[in-house]
Design a protein around this motif. Structure first.
Motif, PDB file in Angstrom:
ATOM      1  N   ARG A 183       0.813  -1.216   0.000  1.00 27.78           N
ATOM      2  CA  ARG A 183       0.000   0.000   0.000  1.00 27.78           C
ATOM      3  C   ARG A 183       0.849   1.270   0.000  1.00 27.78           C
ATOM      4  O   ARG A 183       0.310   2.360  -0.174  1.00 27.78           O
ATOM      5  CB  ARG A 183      -0.929   0.009   1.228  1.00 27.78           C
ATOM      6  CG  ARG A 183      -2.094  -0.962   1.131  1.00 27.78           C
ATOM      7  CD  ARG A 183      -3.100  -0.705   2.234  1.00 27.78           C
ATOM      8  NE  ARG A 183      -2.522  -0.927   3.549  1.00 27.78           N
ATOM      9  CZ  ARG A 183      -2.596  -2.078   4.204  1.00 27.78           C
ATOM     10  NH1 ARG A 183      -3.208  -3.126   3.658  1.00 27.78           N
ATOM     11  NH2 ARG A 183      -2.050  -2.209   5.404  1.00 27.78           N
ATOM     12  N   ARG A 184       2.148   1.140   0.212  1.00 23.58           N
ATOM     13  CA  ARG A 184       3.009   2.328   0.260  1.00 23.58           C
ATOM     14  C   ARG A 184       3.260   2.864  -1.142  1.00 23.58           C
ATOM     15  O   ARG A 184       3.404   2.096  -2.088  1.00 23.58           O
ATOM     16  CB  ARG A 184       4.351   1.981   0.907  1.00 23.58           C
ATOM     17  CG  ARG A 184       4.242   1.622   2.382  1.00 23.58           C
ATOM     18  CD  ARG A 184       5.586   1.212   2.934  1.00 23.58           C
ATOM     19  NE  ARG A 184       5.522   0.981   4.362  1.00 23.58           N
ATOM     20  CZ  ARG A 184       6.375   1.481   5.251  1.00 23.58           C
ATOM     21  NH1 ARG A 184       7.362   2.259   4.830  1.00 23.58           N
ATOM     22  NH2 ARG A 184       6.257   1.216   6.531  1.00 23.58           N
ATOM     23  N   ASP A 185       3.364   4.206  -1.224  1.00 21.62           N
ATOM     24  CA  ASP A 185       3.760   4.788  -2.499  1.00 21.62           C
ATOM     25  C   ASP A 185       5.282   4.914  -2.531  1.00 21.62           C
ATOM     26  O   ASP A 185       5.975   4.593  -1.570  1.00 21.62           O
ATOM     27  CB  ASP A 185       3.093   6.146  -2.730  1.00 21.62           C
ATOM     28  CG  ASP A 185       3.394   7.143  -1.612  1.00 21.62           C
ATOM     29  OD1 ASP A 185       4.503   7.087  -1.053  1.00 21.62           O
ATOM     30  OD2 ASP A 185       2.517   7.968  -1.299  1.00 21.62           O
ATOM     31  N   ALA A 186       5.804   5.370  -3.652  1.00 25.67           N
ATOM     32  CA  ALA A 186       7.256   5.394  -3.846  1.00 25.67           C
ATOM     33  C   ALA A 186       7.967   6.335  -2.890  1.00 25.67           C
ATOM     34  O   ALA A 186       9.158   6.167  -2.623  1.00 25.67           O
ATOM     35  CB  ALA A 186       7.577   5.791  -5.291  1.00 25.67           C
ATOM     36  N   ASN A 187       7.262   7.332  -2.354  1.00 26.04           N
ATOM     37  CA  ASN A 187       7.901   8.319  -1.487  1.00 26.04           C
ATOM     38  C   ASN A 187       7.776   7.985  -0.004  1.00 26.04           C
ATOM     39  O   ASN A 187       8.313   8.709   0.834  1.00 26.04           O
ATOM     40  CB  ASN A 187       7.283   9.708  -1.729  1.00 26.04           C
ATOM     41  CG  ASN A 187       7.559  10.205  -3.142  1.00 26.04           C
ATOM     42  OD1 ASN A 187       8.652  10.016  -3.661  1.00 26.04           O
ATOM     43  ND2 ASN A 187       6.564  10.825  -3.757  1.00 26.04           N
ATOM     44  N   ARG A 188       7.074   6.907   0.317  1.00 25.28           N
ATOM     45  CA  ARG A 188       6.905   6.548   1.728  1.00 25.28           C
ATOM     46  C   ARG A 188       7.973   5.541   2.140  1.00 25.28           C
ATOM     47  O   ARG A 188       7.920   4.374   1.762  1.00 25.28           O
ATOM     48  CB  ARG A 188       5.515   5.959   1.962  1.00 25.28           C
ATOM     49  CG  ARG A 188       5.248   5.671   3.438  1.00 25.28           C
ATOM     50  CD  ARG A 188       3.926   4.979   3.645  1.00 25.28           C
ATOM     51  NE  ARG A 188       3.781   4.494   4.994  1.00 25.28           N
ATOM     52  CZ  ARG A 188       2.812   3.679   5.399  1.00 25.28           C
ATOM     53  NH1 ARG A 188       1.896   3.272   4.521  1.00 25.28           N
ATOM     54  NH2 ARG A 188       2.758   3.270   6.652  1.00 25.28           N
ATOM     55  N   LEU A 189       8.967   6.009   2.901  1.00 24.51           N
ATOM     56  CA  LEU A 189      10.078   5.163   3.326  1.00 24.51           C
ATOM     57  C   LEU A 189      10.222   5.174   4.841  1.00 24.51           C
ATOM     58  O   LEU A 189      11.324   4.954   5.370  1.00 24.51           O
ATOM     59  CB  LEU A 189      11.388   5.636   2.673  1.00 24.51           C
ATOM     60  CG  LEU A 189      11.460   5.494   1.146  1.00 24.51           C
ATOM     61  CD1 LEU A 189      12.743   6.112   0.611  1.00 24.51           C
ATOM     62  CD2 LEU A 189      11.371   4.028   0.727  1.00 24.51           C
ATOM     63  N   ASP A 190       9.113   5.411   5.572  1.00 25.83           N
ATOM     64  CA  ASP A 190       9.193   5.399   7.027  1.00 25.83           C
ATOM     65  C   ASP A 190       9.359   3.965   7.527  1.00 25.83           C
ATOM     66  O   ASP A 190       9.127   2.998   6.799  1.00 25.83           O
ATOM     67  CB  ASP A 190       7.926   6.029   7.631  1.00 25.83           C
ATOM     68  CG  ASP A 190       6.661   5.364   7.111  1.00 25.83           C
ATOM     69  OD1 ASP A 190       6.382   5.514   5.910  1.00 25.83           O
ATOM     70  OD2 ASP A 190       5.977   4.673   7.890  1.00 25.83           O
TER      71      ASP A 190
END
Length: 457
Positions: A183-190
């Motif tokens: 479900r994460r997009d490419a900019n979500r790296l938490d």
């Protein structure tokens, strides 16, 4: 088989099947042995009872035998003196059941194998032989094996079903993790939450979080690098446009020539900046340090000094390779040339005219190979020496143009070679002394010094 669930189920069911079969075989062998001993004991007991009746109503023994489905598989004989058949069961042959007249023996007649027990009466007159076919024992063994194996046919499917449910429940965190990452997009790296994760999954999640952290840092550096590059290129491009417009509107030859000269300077600055950027891009590539060979630091310094001579001559700066041993280190000769070129270029750029720049290659007091460049420029304040390694960072008021990438390139090349960059004041207390210290592993030293070349003046 790529399914972890299928592997676990197949492995556990297969292991249980092997263990069950092994235990069943051991139990069957032990039970068969015990059964044979019990049946042998029954034969011996039957023979003892017949021996007790002999002499009383021996000729009427067959009339008192009970009717049983196994009766035709059991037989007996009573011999008078071991030669005359006195009495026998209906299925007994006319000859002795066994040639042996004492104890247990095996015999074959009428197409069957028999277990026979022979015993003499107390007075030694009558020989009693009792026999039982091996078919009885085989039937008991087969029936016993069937009883032992029958539960396996029911238990294994139930075991597989139970394992499928339990393993599916146990692997549910993996499915949850896959859904979360999907479900994460490419900019979500938490970071992925590991508080409720099973202990077996935590090492994977820790490595995944470390990867996310590295990717986040890398993306942030790329963004900063892109923004800084755009900002740095904007200045020379704007200068070129401005001076080109001045040249276009110039009313005199001198004014036009001056404007064109400024355009050329801005072009050179942009070219230098692009060359440094391309060098950094190559250094950031994964294969930047895969072609190491033995590199003579003094020989590389000679080559770089020869290339730097024209720039040094313009400022009447004498660049000298200080006499010393010939030191070779494992490395990439091209990258080490770039390292020295940037150090010497900075030294020439920031030194005032008519001074000297020294290049030294040798060994530290600890025996580590090094190459150093010292100048007589303004130097770098101690508080700024860590910051000048940042990309695009320039010291305010230095009075010289530059891209702010030279020392960043030097630090990166040193890192790829397992070396360290040290910044200090020059040996004479004026200017900057930049020294790159290499590991002593794999290095070689020749004590024959070579004549130092000079450039400039």
């Amino acid at each position: 088989m790529n399914s972890l669930r299928a592997r676990l189920i197949a492995g556990v069911v297969g292991l249980v099947t092997v263990i069950w079969l092994g235990v069943t075989l051991a139990a069957w062998l032990e039970t068969r042995h015990e059964t044979e001993e019990i049946l042998d004991a029954h034969l011996a007991q039957a023979a003892a009872l017949l021996t007790a009746f002999v002499g009383h109503e021996a000729d009427e023994l067959d009339e008192h035998l009970p009717t049983n489905r196994y009766l035709h598989k059991v037989t007996f004989q009573v011999w008078d003196g071991g030669r005359k058949l006195l009495v026998h069961s209906a299925n007994a042959p006319d000859h002795r059941l066994s040639a042996s007249d004492h104890g247990f023996s095996d015999a074959s007649f009428d197409g069957d194998r028999w277990r026979v027990f022979s015993q003499w009466s107390d007075d030694g007159r009558y020989l009693v032989q009792v026999g039982e076919t091996f078919d009885v024992r085989d039937d008991i063994s087969r029936e016993l094996a069937g009883h032992l194996l029958a539960p396996l046919a029911v238990a294994l499917p139930l075991l597989a079903l139970g394992l499928a449910l339990l393993i599916g429940r146990g692997l549910r965190p993996l499915s949850t993790l896959a859904d979360d990452i999907g479900r994460r997009d490419a900019n979500r790296l938490d970071q992925v939450d590991t508080a409720r994760a099973p202990s077996e999954l935590k090492p994977v999640l820790d490595r995944l979080n470390q990867l996310f952290a590295r990717l986040s840092r890398s993306i942030e550096l790329e963004r900063r690098f892109t923004a800084d590059t755009a900002h740095e290129l904007r200045t020379p491009l704007a200068a070129m446009r401005t001076h080109a417009q001045v040249a276009q509107g110039a009313t005199s030859v001198d004014e036009r020539e001056a404007a064109i000269s400024h355009v050329i300077e801005a072009t050179d600055r942009a070219t230098h900046l692009l060359e440094q950027l391309l060098t950094l891009a190559r250094l950031d590539a994964p294969a930047a340090s895969q072609s190491f060979v033995a590199c003579d630091l003094r020989q590389i310094a000679r080559t770089v000094l020869a290339a730097a001579a024209p720039a040094a001559l313009l400022k009447q700066i004498e660049v000298e390779l200080v006499e010393g041993p010939s030191v070779a280190v494992p490395g990439d000769p091209t990258l080490l040339g770039v390292l020295l070129r940037n150090l010497i270029d900075n030294a020439v750029r920031y030194s005032p005219p008519k001074v000297g720049v020294g290049v030294t290659a040798g060994l530290t007091a600890a025996g580590e190979p090094f190459v150093a460049v010292s100048d007589q420029g303004p130097g770098i304040p101690p508080a700024e020496r860590s910051r000048v390694l940042d990309r695009f960072h320039r010291i305010a008021g230095s009075g010289a143009s530059g891209s702010g990438l030279g020392l960043s390139i030097v630090a990166r090349i040193a890192e790829l070679h397992g070396a360290r960059l040290e910044l200090d004041s020059s040996p004479d207390g004026k200017g900057l002394g930049a020294r790159v210290v290499f590991s002593s592993r794999g290095s070689t030293v020749k004590d024959r010094p070579s004549q130092p070349p000079r450039a400039g003046r």
